[in-house]
Scaffold this motif. Structure first.
Motif, mmCIF file in Angstrom:
data_model
loop_
_atom_site.group_PDB
_atom_site.id
_atom_site.type_symbol
_atom_site.label_atom_id
_atom_site.label_comp_id
_atom_site.label_asym_id
_atom_site.label_seq_id
_atom_site.Cartn_x
_atom_site.Cartn_y
_atom_site.Cartn_z
ATOM 1 N N TYR A 28 -10.386 6.306 -0.803
ATOM 2 C CA TYR A 28 -9.681 5.138 -0.183
ATOM 3 C C TYR A 28 -9.900 5.003 1.236
ATOM 4 C CZ TYR A 28 -7.131 4.428 -4.509
ATOM 5 O OH TYR A 28 -6.826 4.186 -5.933
ATOM 6 N N ILE B 270 -9.936 0.062 -2.599
ATOM 7 C CA ILE B 270 -8.580 0.397 -3.003
ATOM 8 C C ILE B 270 -8.299 -0.891 -3.983
ATOM 9 C CG2 ILE B 270 -6.255 -0.213 -2.199
ATOM 10 C CD1 ILE B 270 -6.958 1.077 0.507
ATOM 11 N N ILE C 282 -1.104 -8.038 2.291
ATOM 12 C CA ILE C 282 -0.813 -6.329 2.251
ATOM 13 C C ILE C 282 0.649 -6.531 3.166
ATOM 14 C CG2 ILE C 282 -1.145 -4.363 3.287
ATOM 15 C CD1 ILE C 282 -4.194 -4.794 2.839
ATOM 16 N N LEU D 115 0.756 -1.125 -0.139
ATOM 17 C CA LEU D 115 0.145 0.002 0.008
ATOM 18 C C LEU D 115 0.781 1.372 0.014
ATOM 19 C CD1 LEU D 115 -2.860 -1.069 2.573
ATOM 20 C CD2 LEU D 115 -2.788 -1.098 -0.133
ATOM 21 N N LYS E 34 0.896 2.340 -3.538
ATOM 22 C CA LYS E 34 -0.281 2.728 -3.933
ATOM 23 C C LYS E 34 -0.677 4.343 -3.428
ATOM 24 C CE LYS E 34 -4.550 1.901 -5.447
ATOM 25 N NZ LYS E 34 -4.973 1.633 -6.799
#
Length: 170
Positions: free
Chosen positions: A127, A147, A97, A64, A67
């Protein structure tokens, strides 16, 4: 932007990414793993670019930090993989994750949760489900389904269609 419907407490898993505290609704969490060998998948989406073996099953691994536009850093002794189940286009998807640190599962009272502000956020507000307050800290409660559903052309489909052999990162 995710609209927080409020009025209910949340049980969340808190985790650290680049010094920030995020939370994922505990109902999504299946297990937490120490760092395992990661197989890189060439030509995959930037934030879901690896595969891991979870109890004999191939599971996509997301970072993440990528992201959210955070700096990518090498793993540390605290790095963990949070294995979650999320609905993407109505279908359940198991994904890992990568987290810099996992703190705890905790209950956040309804009165400590607020809708995401429209301005002043470092991350895309769509998100984020809501913002939680805990002592002097803020928890950014992620809308994990959004997400992954807004990821680059269905990352999980890209793994299946890759014609290039995966390369191990470990």
């Amino acid at each position: 932007m995710s609209l927080w419907n409020g009025g209910r407490s949340l049980e969340v898993l808190t985790l650290g990414l680049a010094g920030e505290i995020f939370a994922i609704e505990a109902s999504h969490v299946r297990e937490i793993l120490d760092l395992v060998p990661i197989t890189e998948v060439p030509n995959s989406a930037a934030f879901v670019n690896g595969l891991i073996n979870v109890r004999g099953k191939v599971v996509p691994l997301a970072d993440l930090r990528l992201k959210f536009g955070m700096e990518q850093k090498p793993p540390t002794i605290d790095t963990r993989i949070v294995v979650i189940e999320v609905l993407v286009d109505g279908d359940p998807l198991i994904v890992g994750i990568r987290a810099d640190k996992v703190y705890e599962i905790t209950q956040v009272a309804a009165g400590a949760l607020e809708e995401t502000p429209r301005i002043g956020m470092r991350w895309r507000s769509d998100y984020i489900t809501c913002i939680g307050k805990r002592d002097a800290d803020f928890l950014v409660v992620l809308d994990i389904g959004r997400i992954f559903s807004q990821s680059e052309p269905h990352d999980e489909a890209r793994f299946a269609g890759s014609s290039t052999a995966p390369r191990s990162l470990s």
